[in-house]
Structures are given as structure tokens and as C-alpha cells.
Design a protein around this motif. Sequence first.
Motif, PDB file in Angstrom:
ATOM      1  N   LEU A 125       0.833  -1.214   0.000  1.00  0.00           N
ATOM      2  CA  LEU A 125       0.000   0.000   0.000  1.00  0.00           C
ATOM      3  C   LEU A 125       0.865   1.261   0.000  1.00  0.00           C
ATOM      4  O   LEU A 125       0.463   2.292  -0.532  1.00  0.00           O
ATOM      5  N   ASN A 126       2.044   1.133   0.600  1.00  0.00           N
ATOM      6  CA  ASN A 126       2.925   2.305   0.674  1.00  0.00           C
ATOM      7  C   ASN A 126       3.817   2.462  -0.545  1.00  0.00           C
ATOM      8  O   ASN A 126       4.666   3.360  -0.582  1.00  0.00           O
ATOM      9  N   ARG A 127       3.625   1.589  -1.549  1.00  0.00           N
ATOM     10  CA  ARG A 127       4.363   1.777  -2.812  1.00  0.00           C
ATOM     11  C   ARG A 127       3.416   2.398  -3.827  1.00  0.00           C
ATOM     12  O   ARG A 127       3.111   1.855  -4.884  1.00  0.00           O
ATOM     13  N   ALA A 128       2.926   3.579  -3.440  1.00  0.00           N
ATOM     14  CA  ALA A 128       1.965   4.297  -4.286  1.00  0.00           C
ATOM     15  C   ALA A 128       2.387   5.753  -4.381  1.00  0.00           C
ATOM     16  O   ALA A 128       2.736   6.347  -3.357  1.00  0.00           O
ATOM     17  N   ARG A 129       2.360   6.277  -5.587  1.00  0.00           N
ATOM     18  CA  ARG A 129       2.668   7.712  -5.707  1.00  0.00           C
ATOM     19  C   ARG A 129       1.662   8.504  -4.870  1.00  0.00           C
ATOM     20  O   ARG A 129       2.008   9.401  -4.118  1.00  0.00           O
ATOM     21  N   GLU A 130       0.400   8.147  -5.011  1.00  0.00           N
ATOM     22  CA  GLU A 130      -0.637   8.850  -4.239  1.00  0.00           C
ATOM     23  C   GLU A 130      -1.520   7.854  -3.499  1.00  0.00           C
ATOM     24  O   GLU A 130      -1.906   6.834  -4.077  1.00  0.00           O
ATOM     25  N   VAL A 131      -1.831   8.158  -2.251  1.00  0.00           N
ATOM     26  CA  VAL A 131      -2.797   7.391  -1.470  1.00  0.00           C
ATOM     27  C   VAL A 131      -3.998   8.287  -1.219  1.00  0.00           C
ATOM     28  O   VAL A 131      -3.829   9.447  -0.789  1.00  0.00           O
TER      29      VAL A 131
END
Length: 246
Positions: free
Chosen positions: A190-196
Motif C-alpha cells: 500500500l505504501n508503494r503508491a505515488r498517491e494514497v
Amino acid sequence: MTAPAAEVVVHDDAEALARSVATRLVETLASVQEQGRIPSVALTGGSIAARMHAAVLDVEGRQDVDWSRVDFWFGDERYVPGADPDRNAVQARDAMLRHLPVDPGRVHEMPASDEGHLDVVAAAAAYGDEVRGHGGGLFDVVMLGVGPDGHVASLFPGSPGLDVDDAVTVAVEDAPKPPRTRISLTFAALNRAREVWFVVSGEEKAPAVSRSLRESDVHATPAAGVRGLERTVWLLDRAAAGLVSG
Ligand code: 6PG
């Protein structure tokens, strides 16, 4: 590099929130494609997500997106038969995906319980391989609903999955939110996202939203454990924002 501070955008009500997030999704997908990339977006389950999915069909600029060149993923899934309406993928398909010219090969559903996998652990591992094999598992957008207890995806308070840091998926067999058996992306994924984007509606979520924004213990409030590499946005209706200070 420390992640930027979370942004909070408050909308009058759930309908305005759903419409606004749908527009944001369309604009973001079009923008990523203008950069010459194929966007990867992780969808979420839940009631406000369902409203947002349906609202995409009314977004004026949706023709600006080449829907056949978008990779759709899921943050979590209920481990039930593939045709079960309880599945997040079935809900997303019925509300949005089957009404858009998406490439079925780019809709990456999590395995269903009747797909012949040995068990939910093997099914979770198979999806993890698919995520990792696709551009290293970097998402442009991860969308997340938030439970009243602060859970995101199927990462619930106190669950062992919160501490899994060497895998992108985890099998959940004791979820407090039925159905009990699920597959979830882990914090590592989940933390390998440009935007959350946290998409949250309702007064019952206000305490979890407030705790998450105050950097709470991720074991007590899992939503506090997710942030985008470039942006973290809390997209709220007024009821869910009721305890947000400032
Ligand atoms: C699921 C969802 C879950 C959901 C939250 C919020 O599979 O149940 O992925 O994480 O997003 O529980 O759901 P609501 O928006 O319906 O409150």
C-alpha cells in the motif's frame, strides 16, 4: 525523503464526495497517460467506493481516458466464490468496469475461493507474485476506504498482517468484518503508491480519521500506517471530518 504532509479535502456530503473522487480519478488517469505511462490504480471495497465507482460513469471528461490502458488492482478482496456479489471485484465490475472499455487483461482481480488455489494463503501468494511482477508493484493511486475501527483494505487493528513487511499480500482468516476470510495488500504494498487517497464518509468514521491524522499507533489504527510516496489525501464528507482539527 520524508513523505509530504497529508492533505484533507472536505465535501458537503457522501454524494458530493463520490462525485469529486470520481472526477479526481478520471483526471489523474488522463494525466498519467499524457505522461506516456499506463496508470496502475488499486481500488477498494465498501459503500462509499461503490458510489464513487458509479459516479465515474457521469464524469464529463471520462472520454479523455484510454480505459483499455489502465491497470486496475484491488487493495483487498473477500475470499468467496468468483461470482459472489460480496466480492469487491464483482461490485467494481458491476458499478463501473463493465460499463467502460477496459481491457479485461488489465483488471487484476484477487483470486476467488472457487478458482482452484490450494487455500487462501496460496491465493494471496499468487496475487503477490502478480503485483510484484508488474512494474515492481508501484501504483499511481491506491484508494482506501476506512472502517470505524481504522482498518484499511483488510488490515484490521491488532491483526498479524500489520507486521508483514516481506510480502505484498497477506491472507486474513479472522477478519472482524465479514466475511472472515480475505486477501489484503500489506503496508509494504500500500505504501508503494505515488498517491494514497483515503475516501471516507460518515460520522462513525470521524474518530478513526482524527486518530489517523494524528499519527496514531498503526496497530490500533491501521490507516495511520499508509501514506503516498508523493501525496496522501484524505477525501472526506463533513460527517467523517467532524473531529479533524484546524
Ligand atoms: C472491504 C473494504 C474495506 C472498506 C472499509 C470501509 O473489503 O470491506 O475494502 O476496507 O473499504 O471497511 O467500508 P465502508 O466505506 O463501507 O464503510
